[in-house]
Design an enzyme around this catalytic site. Structure first.
Site, PDB file in Angstrom:
ATOM      1  N   GLY A  51       0.983  -1.234  -0.189  1.00  0.00           N
ATOM      2  CA  GLY A  51       0.036   0.055   0.056  1.00  0.00           C
ATOM      3  C   GLY A  51       0.916   1.164  -0.081  1.00  0.00           C
TER       4      GLY A  51
ATOM      5  N   CYS B  67       5.448  -5.908   1.453  1.00  0.00           N
ATOM      6  CA  CYS B  67       5.768  -4.163   1.319  1.00  0.00           C
ATOM      7  C   CYS B  67       5.074  -3.649   2.465  1.00  0.00           C
ATOM      8  CB  CYS B  67       5.457  -3.631   0.025  1.00  0.00           C
ATOM      9  SG  CYS B  67       6.279  -2.258  -0.358  1.00  0.00           S
ATOM     10  N   TYR B  68       4.189  -2.916   2.283  1.00  0.00           N
ATOM     11  CA  TYR B  68       3.340  -2.238   3.504  1.00  0.00           C
ATOM     12  C   TYR B  68       2.842  -3.260   4.271  1.00  0.00           C
ATOM     13  CZ  TYR B  68       0.020   0.406   6.456  1.00  0.00           C
ATOM     14  OH  TYR B  68      -0.523   0.952   7.387  1.00  0.00           O
TER      15      TYR B  68
ATOM     16  N   GLU C   6       4.197 -10.579  -6.767  1.00  0.00           N
ATOM     17  CA  GLU C   6       3.289 -10.522  -7.645  1.00  0.00           C
ATOM     18  C   GLU C   6       3.384  -9.961  -8.965  1.00  0.00           C
ATOM     19  OE1 GLU C   6       3.512  -8.725  -5.040  1.00  0.00           O
ATOM     20  OE2 GLU C   6       2.405  -6.842  -5.251  1.00  0.00           O
TER      21      GLU C   6
ATOM     22  N   ASP D 290     -16.045  -9.879 -23.780  1.00  0.00           N
ATOM     23  CA  ASP D 290     -16.350  -9.602 -22.498  1.00  0.00           C
ATOM     24  C   ASP D 290     -17.955  -9.681 -22.047  1.00  0.00           C
ATOM     25  OD1 ASP D 290     -13.827  -9.061 -22.306  1.00  0.00           O
ATOM     26  OD2 ASP D 290     -13.988  -6.972 -22.221  1.00  0.00           O
TER      27      ASP D 290
ATOM     28  N   LYS E  87      -8.420 -10.244 -18.626  1.00  0.00           N
ATOM     29  CA  LYS E  87      -8.981 -10.868 -20.067  1.00  0.00           C
ATOM     30  C   LYS E  87      -8.620 -12.294 -20.141  1.00  0.00           C
ATOM     31  CE  LYS E  87     -10.275  -9.238 -24.040  1.00  0.00           C
ATOM     32  NZ  LYS E  87     -11.283  -8.056 -24.256  1.00  0.00           N
TER      33      LYS E  87
END
Ligand code: XMP
Length: 509
Positions: free
Chosen positions: A51, A78-79, A167, A223, A365
Site C-alpha cells: 500500500g 511491502c506495506y 506478484e 467480455d 482478459k
C-alpha cells in the site's frame, strides 16, 4: 482459502490473480474487516498487501492486530510486512530515498519461501520505508544492496515478510514464492478452478437478482458475451439482451453473434436494426469527435427505448473487467452501485437507475477467455480481437456512407481471412483495414485507375494502453494487398501503417 487484506496497493488484484493461478481460492477484503468476519471465512492463510502509506502516518490502513493471534500463516508484502513488523514490536524507518525497479536478491535457501530457487535472483522493488529492527522471533532471510532487510521469517509463528513484490511479472521467481507460501506453508488444497468460480458466481447472481429481470447490452465482444452467458445461467429467460446494430459492423458480425449466442446458448436477445438512424445522423460528418459523440448519443437513445419495453428490470449486466476499473476504489462493493457515466456501455443515463451486475469485475482478459471456454462459448467468439463501439465509422476517414462502408467491409474481411490463415490472429491484439480519404492513380488491365486507398493496421499489445506495430511477414502483406486490389472494387492501393502507440493510437480516429 486465502484472505488478502487490502492495504490499498495498486497490485493487490495481481496478488489475487497469482493465488488463483495456483488453483487456490482467495478473497480480497478491506483492511477494516472485523476479526470475527475473518474467522467466519476460515482462511488457511492471510496475505497482507502492499500500500502507498507509511505505518507511522496518521490514519494509515490497519487490520485488527488480533489477526496475529489466529494461529495461521501470514505473508506480508511491502506495506503488509511493515505493518507486521510495526505491530509485533519492530521498527520501520521512513525512507529518505525510495527504491524502485530491479534489484538482486540474495536469499537464505533454507527458508521455505525460497526453497529450491538458488541463492540469488532478480526481483522488483517499489518502496520508500524499510524495516530496521525486527520483532522477537524473526530473522532476516534475504537482502539486496540497498535493502538489508528484504525478507523476514518467524518460523515458529509461520509469519513471513517480503519487501519485494512477488506478484508482479518482473519478479521472475515471485510466482514460485507465492506457490511455496500456499502449498508448503499454508498447505492449501488446489481445488479452485474456473469451473468453481463459474458455479459460485452463478449462485451469487441468483441470490442477488431473485426473480427480477436483468438487461444487458451485447457488443459481440468477448467480455459482454461471457458476462451475459454467466448471468443467463443464473437467471435464464429473465436476462434480456439488447444488440444494437448501428450499421457500422464488420462483414457477417451480427450473423456470427447470432449463431454463437442465440442458437448455441439460447439467449433472449432483441436485435435492433438502427442502421438508418445512425447513418442518417452521420451524413456529411467528418470530424472524428463529432462522429463518436453522435454514435454514443444514439446508442443510449436506442438502448434506453428498447430497455424501457422490458418491465420489472432493475439490474444491468456489464462485462466490465478488472483493468477497466483499476482506478476505481469501489471495485469490491458488489452489485449496489448506480450506473456511472464512465461505464463501458457508453454511459447510460442515471435516470435509468439500474443496479449493476458485473460478474467479471475481478478478472483479467485471459481469465475471462478461460471462463468463456469453460461455459461452452465457441473459440471464434472467445478469441475475437477487440472492436471499438463506434465501429467502422472511426475506420473510414471522412464522411461515412453506405458505399464506403461496403468497400471497407470487403477489404477488412479479406485482411482478417489472410491473418487467420497465416495463424497470426490470436497473436495480434488487433488487425484491421482503414479506408483513407485519398484517391491515387493506378493501372489495371492497361487502363488508368483513379481509386481509393486502404491502410492495413496490425498491432501487438497487452492492454491497448501501449502497442507496437506488428512486423507482419512481407509475403503475407503482399498477398493481402493483391487480394484487396483484385477483389474489392474501387480500391487500387494498399499501404501498411508502421506507427506504434504512443505516439499514434491504435484506431485512426
Ligand atoms: P486507441 O485507438 O485509443 O484504442 O489506441 C485503444 C483500444 O480501445 C479501442 N477503442 C474503443 N473501444 N469504444 C470501445 O469500446 C470506443 O469508443 C473505442 N475507441 C477505441 C480500440 O479498438 C483499441 O482496442
Amino acid at each position: 482459502m486465502i484472505v488478502i487484506i487490502d492495504f490499498g496497493s495498486q497490485f493487490n488484484q495481481l496478488i489475487a490473480r497469482r493465488v488463483r493461478e495456483h488453483n487456490v481460492y482467495c478473497q480480497i477484503e478491506p483492511a477494516g474487516i472485523s476479526i470475527d468476519r475473518i474467522k467466519d471465512l476460515e482462511p488457511t492463510g492471510l496475505i497482507l498487501s502492499g500500500g502507498p502509506a507509511s505505518v507511522y502516518e496518521e490514519n494509515s490502513p490497519a487490520v485488527d492486530p488480533a489477526v496475529f493471534e489466529l494461529g495461521i500463516p501470514i505473508l506480508g508484502i511491502c506495506y503488509g510486512m511493515h505493518y507486521m513488523v510495526h505491530q509485533l514490536g519492530g521498527k520501520i524507518k521512513q525512507a529518505k530515498k525510495k527504491e524502485y525497479g530491479f534489484a538482486k536478491l540474495r536469499v537464505n535457501e533454507q527458508d521455505p519461501l525460497f526453497k529450491d530457487m538458488g541463492s540469488e535472483f532478480q526481483c522488483w522493488m517499489s518502496h520508500g520505508d524499510s524495516a530496521i529492527e525486527l520483532p522477537q522471533g524473526f530473522e532476516i532471510t534475504a537482502s539486496t544492496d540497498n535493502c538489508p532487510i528484504a525478507a523476514i521469517s518467524n518460523y515458529e509463528k509461520q509469519f513471513f515478510g517480503l519487501q519485494l513484490h512477488p506478484e508482479v511479472e518482473h519478479s521472475v521467481t515471485g510466482s514460485q514464492m507465492i506457490n511455496h507460501f500456499l502449498m508448503d506453508i499454508c498447505k492449501c488444497k488446489q481445488d479452485w478452478s474456473m469451473q468453481s468460480f463459474a458455479k459460485q458466481t452463478i449462485t451469487q447472481i441468483k441470490e442477488t437478482v431473485g426473480s427480477d429481470k436483468v438487461i444487458m447490452g451485447l457488443s459481440g465482444g468477448v467480455d459482454s458475451s461471457v458476462a451475459a452467458t454467466l448471468i443467463h445461467k443464473a437467471v435464464s429467460k429473465n436476462l434480456h439482451c439488447i444488440f444494437v446494430d448501428n450499421g457500422l459492423l464488420r462483414k457477417n458480425e451480427k450473423e456470427d453473434l447470432q449463431v454463437s449466442l442465440l442458437d448455441n446458448l439460447d439467449m433472449n436477445i432483441s436485435f435492433v436494426d438502427a442502421t438508418d438512424l445512425f447513418l442518417n445522423a452521420l451524413k456529411d460528418i467528418t470530424d472524428p469527435e463529432e462522429k463518436r459523440k453522435i454514435i454514443g448519443r444514439l446508442f443510449i437513445e436506442v438502448f434506453e427505448a428498447e430497455a424501457n419495453k422490458i418491465e420489472d428490470a432493475h439490474y444491468l449486466g456489464q462485462g466490465t473487467l478488472y483493468p477497466d476499473i483499476i482506478e476505481s476504489k469501489s471495485a469490491f462493493g458488489g452489485p449496489t452501485d448506480i450506473i456511472k457515466s464512465h461505464h463501458n456501455v457508453g454511459g447510460l443515463p442515471e435516470k435509468m437507475k439500474l443496479k449493476l451486475i458485473e460478474p467479471l469485475q475481478l478478472l483479467f482478459k485471459d481469465e475471462v477467455r478461460k471462463l468463456g471456454t469453460e461455459l461452452g462459448i465457441n473459440d471464434q467468439l472467445i478469441w475475437r480481437q477487440p472492436f471499438p463501439g463506434p465501429g467502422l465509422a472511426i475506420r473510414i476517414m471522412g464522411a461515412v456512407t453506405r458505399e464506403r462502408l461496403d468497400v471497407l467491409r470487403e477489404a477488412d474481411a479479406i485482411l482478417l481471412e489472410e491473418i487467420k490463415a497465416a495463424g497470426l490472429y490470436r497473436e495480434l491484439w488487433q488487425s484491421f483495414a482503414v479506408l483513407l480519404p485519398v484517391k491515387s492513380v493506378g493501372v489495371m488491365g492497361d487502363k488508368r485507375t483513379f481509386a481509393n486507398c486502404v491502410a492495413i493496421r496490425a498491432v501487438t499489445s497487452n492492454d491497448a494502453m501501449t502497442a507496437d506495430w506488428a512486423k507482419l511477414p512481407h509475403d503475407l502483406l503482399g498477398k493481402i494487398s493483391n487480394r484487396i486490389i483484385n477483389e474489392v472494387d474501387y480500391i487500387n492501393r494498399v499501404v501498411f501503417d508502421i506507427t506504434s502507440k504512443p505516439p499514434g493510437t491504435i484506431e485512426w480516429e
